[in-house]
Design an enzyme around this catalytic site. Structure first.
Site, PDB file in Angstrom:
ATOM      1  N   GLY A  12       0.927  -1.045  -0.080  1.00 52.10           N
ATOM      2  CA  GLY A  12      -0.048  -0.048  -0.087  1.00 52.10           C
ATOM      3  C   GLY A  12       0.997   1.336  -0.040  1.00 52.10           C
ATOM      4  O   GLY A  12       1.332   1.655   1.073  1.00 52.10           O
ATOM      5  N   ASN A  91      -6.098   0.537   1.679  1.00 53.55           N
ATOM      6  CA  ASN A  91      -7.145   1.465   2.164  1.00 53.55           C
ATOM      7  C   ASN A  91      -8.174   0.671   2.662  1.00 53.55           C
ATOM      8  O   ASN A  91      -8.439  -0.671   2.421  1.00 53.55           O
ATOM      9  CB  ASN A  91      -7.813   2.231   0.875  1.00 53.55           C
ATOM     10  N   PRO A  93     -11.825   1.570   2.917  1.00 52.99           N
ATOM     11  CA  PRO A  93     -13.045   2.580   2.876  1.00 52.99           C
ATOM     12  C   PRO A  93     -14.309   2.195   3.354  1.00 52.99           C
ATOM     13  O   PRO A  93     -14.560   0.986   3.431  1.00 52.99           O
ATOM     14  CB  PRO A  93     -13.080   2.972   1.379  1.00 52.99           C
ATOM     15  N   GLN A 270     -10.958  24.603  16.554  1.00 50.23           N
ATOM     16  CA  GLN A 270     -11.072  25.556  15.268  1.00 50.23           C
ATOM     17  C   GLN A 270     -12.524  25.164  14.688  1.00 50.23           C
ATOM     18  O   GLN A 270     -12.631  24.151  14.181  1.00 50.23           O
ATOM     19  CB  GLN A 270      -9.890  25.490  14.384  1.00 50.23           C
ATOM     20  N   PHE A 275     -15.530  18.799   9.269  1.00 46.98           N
ATOM     21  CA  PHE A 275     -14.215  18.155   9.107  1.00 46.98           C
ATOM     22  C   PHE A 275     -14.602  17.178   7.683  1.00 46.98           C
ATOM     23  O   PHE A 275     -15.823  16.822   7.115  1.00 46.98           O
ATOM     24  CB  PHE A 275     -13.948  16.988  10.273  1.00 46.98           C
ATOM     25  N   GLY A 276     -13.232  16.849   7.026  1.00 42.51           N
ATOM     26  CA  GLY A 276     -13.331  15.897   5.858  1.00 42.51           C
ATOM     27  C   GLY A 276     -12.146  14.902   5.966  1.00 42.51           C
ATOM     28  O   GLY A 276     -11.665  14.646   7.058  1.00 42.51           O
ATOM     29  N   CYS A 279     -10.423   9.764   6.963  1.00 47.81           N
ATOM     30  CA  CYS A 279     -10.648   9.103   7.998  1.00 47.81           C
ATOM     31  C   CYS A 279     -11.941   9.187   8.921  1.00 47.81           C
ATOM     32  O   CYS A 279     -12.432   8.328   9.451  1.00 47.81           O
ATOM     33  CB  CYS A 279      -9.170   9.059   8.831  1.00 47.81           C
ATOM     34  N   GLN A 281     -14.966  10.612   9.291  1.00 44.40           N
ATOM     35  CA  GLN A 281     -16.129  10.030   8.730  1.00 44.40           C
ATOM     36  C   GLN A 281     -16.002   8.388   8.883  1.00 44.40           C
ATOM     37  O   GLN A 281     -17.003   7.709   9.429  1.00 44.40           O
ATOM     38  CB  GLN A 281     -16.829  10.393   7.704  1.00 44.40           C
ATOM     39  N   ARG A 349     -10.674  13.702  -0.314  1.00 44.06           N
ATOM     40  CA  ARG A 349     -11.610  12.578   0.204  1.00 44.06           C
ATOM     41  C   ARG A 349     -12.350  13.324   1.136  1.00 44.06           C
ATOM     42  O   ARG A 349     -11.980  13.531   2.052  1.00 44.06           O
ATOM     43  CB  ARG A 349     -10.906  11.470   0.522  1.00 44.06           C
TER      44      ARG A 349
HETATM   45  N1  NAD Z   1      -4.721   9.313   5.271  1.00 43.24           N
HETATM   46  C1  NAD Z   1      -4.566   9.422   6.556  1.00 43.24           C
HETATM   47  O1  NAD Z   1      -4.404  10.354   6.952  1.00 43.24           O
HETATM   48  C2  NAD Z   1      -4.606   8.113   7.344  1.00 43.24           C
HETATM   49  C3  NAD Z   1      -4.158   8.211   8.766  1.00 43.24           C
HETATM   50  C4  NAD Z   1      -4.142   7.237   9.617  1.00 43.24           C
HETATM   51  C5  NAD Z   1      -4.562   5.820   9.103  1.00 43.24           C
HETATM   52  N2  NAD Z   1      -4.979   5.883   8.052  1.00 43.24           N
HETATM   53  C6  NAD Z   1      -5.513   4.465   7.324  1.00 43.24           C
HETATM   54  O2  NAD Z   1      -4.560   3.856   6.639  1.00 43.24           O
HETATM   55  C7  NAD Z   1      -4.966   2.992   5.539  1.00 43.24           C
HETATM   56  C8  NAD Z   1      -4.499   3.687   4.150  1.00 43.24           C
HETATM   57  O3  NAD Z   1      -4.876   4.626   4.162  1.00 43.24           O
HETATM   58  P1  NAD Z   1      -4.367   5.800   2.973  1.00 43.24           P
HETATM   59  O4  NAD Z   1      -4.755   6.995   3.121  1.00 43.24           O
HETATM   60  O5  NAD Z   1      -2.803   5.582   2.896  1.00 43.24           O
HETATM   61  O6  NAD Z   1      -4.917   5.055   1.822  1.00 43.24           O
HETATM   62  P2  NAD Z   1      -4.637   5.127   0.097  1.00 43.24           P
HETATM   63  O7  NAD Z   1      -5.639   4.889  -0.605  1.00 43.24           O
HETATM   64  O8  NAD Z   1      -3.872   6.633  -0.148  1.00 43.24           O
HETATM   65  O9  NAD Z   1      -3.496   3.936  -0.302  1.00 43.24           O
HETATM   66  C9  NAD Z   1      -3.784   2.968  -0.224  1.00 43.24           C
HETATM   67  C10 NAD Z   1      -2.902   1.917  -1.255  1.00 43.24           C
HETATM   68  O10 NAD Z   1      -2.991   0.478  -1.095  1.00 43.24           O
HETATM   69  C11 NAD Z   1      -3.095   0.101  -2.366  1.00 43.24           C
HETATM   70  N3  NAD Z   1      -3.785  -1.433  -2.561  1.00 43.24           N
HETATM   71  C12 NAD Z   1      -4.983  -1.778  -2.239  1.00 43.24           C
HETATM   72  N4  NAD Z   1      -5.236  -2.966  -1.938  1.00 43.24           N
HETATM   73  C13 NAD Z   1      -3.910  -3.468  -2.227  1.00 43.24           C
HETATM   74  C14 NAD Z   1      -3.530  -5.063  -2.596  1.00 43.24           C
HETATM   75  N5  NAD Z   1      -4.313  -5.765  -2.331  1.00 43.24           N
HETATM   76  N6  NAD Z   1      -2.150  -5.072  -2.925  1.00 43.24           N
HETATM   77  C15 NAD Z   1      -1.266  -4.031  -3.084  1.00 43.24           C
HETATM   78  N7  NAD Z   1      -1.621  -2.814  -3.031  1.00 43.24           N
HETATM   79  C16 NAD Z   1      -3.222  -2.515  -2.672  1.00 43.24           C
HETATM   80  C17 NAD Z   1      -3.970   1.183  -3.285  1.00 43.24           C
HETATM   81  O11 NAD Z   1      -3.869   0.790  -4.549  1.00 43.24           O
HETATM   82  C18 NAD Z   1      -3.550   2.329  -2.738  1.00 43.24           C
HETATM   83  O12 NAD Z   1      -2.314   2.953  -3.408  1.00 43.24           O
HETATM   84  C19 NAD Z   1      -6.559   3.086   5.968  1.00 43.24           C
HETATM   85  O13 NAD Z   1      -7.051   2.018   6.577  1.00 43.24           O
HETATM   86  C20 NAD Z   1      -6.732   4.551   6.465  1.00 43.24           C
HETATM   87  O14 NAD Z   1      -7.785   4.587   7.391  1.00 43.24           O
HETATM   88  C21 NAD Z   1      -5.115   6.778   7.131  1.00 43.24           C
END
Ligand code: NAD
Length: 478
Positions: A12, A91, A93, A270, A275-276, A279, A281, A349
């Site tokens: 990921g 991800n 979602p 603030q 919020f958007g 995560c 929602q 998002r």
């Molecule tokens: N974005 C944030 O600020 C944040 C903060 C803390 C936690 N999180 C959590 O971390 C996780 C990842 O979030 P993100 O924002 O990095 O998501 P993202 O959508 O930016 O990235 C996820 C990546 O995983 C890849 N992927 C999905 N299935 C796959 C597979 N089977 N094999 C290989 N690659 C695969 C997708 O192509 C994508 O590039 C989520 O569970 C999210 O809730 C996100």
């Protein structure tokens, strides 16, 4: 298992996987870190000059380590085979189909990674769940991996929970100096050994007393709880903003006074248009779904209120714009300042901009949108998911700069708190607009008295218009 972790793979390469692994590579030059993704275009971007995500400070640390101990690859089986420790950072979602639609997180990507690991591991591995998942998700991952173990005696797996707490826009700062790192695992000897291996990576740069170790389920739930508390705080101050507007109180003064209480603290108070981000929602809905599954309806209702207030705040702001523009925005050009869900990121998002813009488009307003980090394609894609694509095609213009967006507009709506919006030449902007010209500040970043002196009608969330007039003694109305 093994004496030392020498190779780390992250499945990921998104907002979490990319920056987190760049930081590990930066802080641990003796560890080879490989980030893989099924999206080969994204991997190509990670290997190019223009990275697929924008985060202050990210480019520098990627460029310094890439090709040395940081690698981006599409060869997932190889990266799994070679790793001692594998982060799952895909991800999760909210489901948009079937059981739990609109509420439960979709775990199909996490499960698919677990199956790929089971297939290609070939040797003992520590598997670390970094994605945000519901409580007990680690159990499903372990179950799949144990099945593989039955057929191949070379295999052994330990599954840890290590949720990520970084915030987009400040990811590099958060990763280099985290409030805490949380690691959950089994209490068995093997579980504790795996925890020790992961601790020994983080403790290269995180003080040991900030690395918390717990059981797996506490770790998984703590991530959902932390995001629910943060989202609740925003909904709390946003609920107060409505009371402020109706009473003549000023939400900034209320937040300041409330935040002085050391039990409450002054951060994250603030008021805004809501919020958007990917995560808050999603994670609150996941918690609500979990509570409903556990027959804890009162608890589910309590947390659902956080989401309800957020949706209401967006709608309320859009309705305010329509009301103040003489109850019709049809065919009026409205400049939208900001489309990312917060400043210093290009991530859109669940951005409140999508929802406010969509409400205005439903009223047939003509939107001229500017954001310094979001592409036209991305803006059209997000709006097209919400309103008729033909309406988006006909009524939306994406502009290269804020002056172009404001020219000929009846109003400016500030939806992302980009610093550059504070520095614009608003006299120049005013003279290029239709009059009367209005500014709706959904982020409380602009100097309302100065704008009123220029001639703008202003509305800022959480401030009563006549109160602002009296307070600052300046001319103008609304
Ligand atoms: N974005 C944030 O600020 C944040 C903060 C803390 C936690 N999180 C959590 O971390 C996780 C990842 O979030 P993100 O924002 O990095 O998501 P993202 O959508 O930016 O990235 C996820 C990546 O995983 C890849 N992927 C999905 N299935 C796959 C597979 N089977 N094999 C290989 N690659 C695969 C997708 O192509 C994508 O590039 C989520 O569970 C999210 O809730 C996100």
């Amino acid at each position: 298992m093994f004496s030392k972790v020498e190779k780390v793979t992250c499945v990921g390469a998104g907002y979490v996987g990319g920056p987190t692994c760049a930081m590990i590579a930066h802080k641990c030059p003796d560890i080879q870190v490989t980030v893989v993704d099924m999206n080969s275009e994204k991997i190509a971007e990670w290997n190019s000059e223009k990275l697929p995500i924008y985060e202050p400070g990210l480019h520098e640390i990627v460029m310094a380590a890439r090709g040395k101990n940081l690698h981006f690859s599409s060869d997932i089986p190889k990266a799994i085979r070679e790793a001692d420790l594998i982060f799952i950072s895909v991800n999760t979602p909210t489901k948009n189909y079937g059981r739990g639609k609109g509420m439960a997180p979709d775990l199909k990507y996490v499960e698919s990674v677990a199956r790929t690991i089971a297939q290609h591991a070939g040797a003992p591995k520590i598997v670390v769940e970094k994605s945000t998942v519901p409580v007990k998700a680690a159990e499903s991952i372990s179950f799949i991996l144990r099945e593989a173990q039955k057929n191949d005696t070379r295999l052994a797996f330990q599954v840890l929970s290590n949720p990520e707490f970084l915030a987009e826009g400040t990811a590099i700062r958060d990763l280099s100096n985290p409030d805490r790192v949380l690691i959950g695992g089994e209490s068995t000897k093997e579980g504790q050994e795996a925890i020790h291996h992961l601790v020994s990576i983080y403790e290269r740069w995180v003080p040991r007393d900030r690395i918390l170790t717990t059981n797996t389920w506490s770790s998984e739930l703590s991530k959902l709880a932390a995001n629910a508390f943060l989202a609740q705080r925003i909904s709390s101050i946003n609920a107060m903003s409505a009371v402020c507007e109706a009473t003549g109180a000023d939400v900034r003064e209320v937040a300041h006074a409330v935040g002085f209480d050391s039990r409450i603290g002054n951060k994250f108070l603030q008021a805004s248009v809501g919020f958007g981000g990917s995560c808050f929602q999603k994670d609150v809905l996941s918690l609500v779904y979990l509570c409903e599954s556990l027959n804890l309806q009162k608890v589910a209702d309590y947390w659902m209120g956080v989401i309800d207030i957020n949706n209401w705040q967006r709608r309320r702001f859009a309705d305010k714009i329509i009301a103040e523009l003489f109850n019709t925005v049809t065919d009026k050009r409205i400049a939208i300042f900001g489309f990312a869900f917060k400043k210093n990121t290009g991530d859109t998002r669940e951005s409140s901009s999508i929802y406010v813009s969509s409400h205005l488009l439903e009223e047939h307003a003509k939107l001229a949108i500017y954001d310094p980090k979001v592409s036209e394609k991305q803006i059209r894609m997000e709006l097209g998911n919400n309103v008729d694509k033909q309406i988006v095609e006909k009524l939306v213009t994406v502009c290269a700069d804020p002056y172009e967006a404001a020219a000929g507009a009846h109003a400016i709506v500030v939806l992302t708190e980009w610093d550059e919006f504070k520095e614009l030449d608003y006299s120049r902007i005013y003279s290029s607009m239709q009059h009367p010209a209005a500014i709706f500040d959904g982020r409380l970043i602009l100097d309302q008295p100065v704008l009123r002196d220029i001639g703008f009608r202003t509305f800022a969330i959480g401030t009563a218009p006549d109160q602002a007039y009296n307070l600052f003694g300046s001319s103008g109305c609304c």
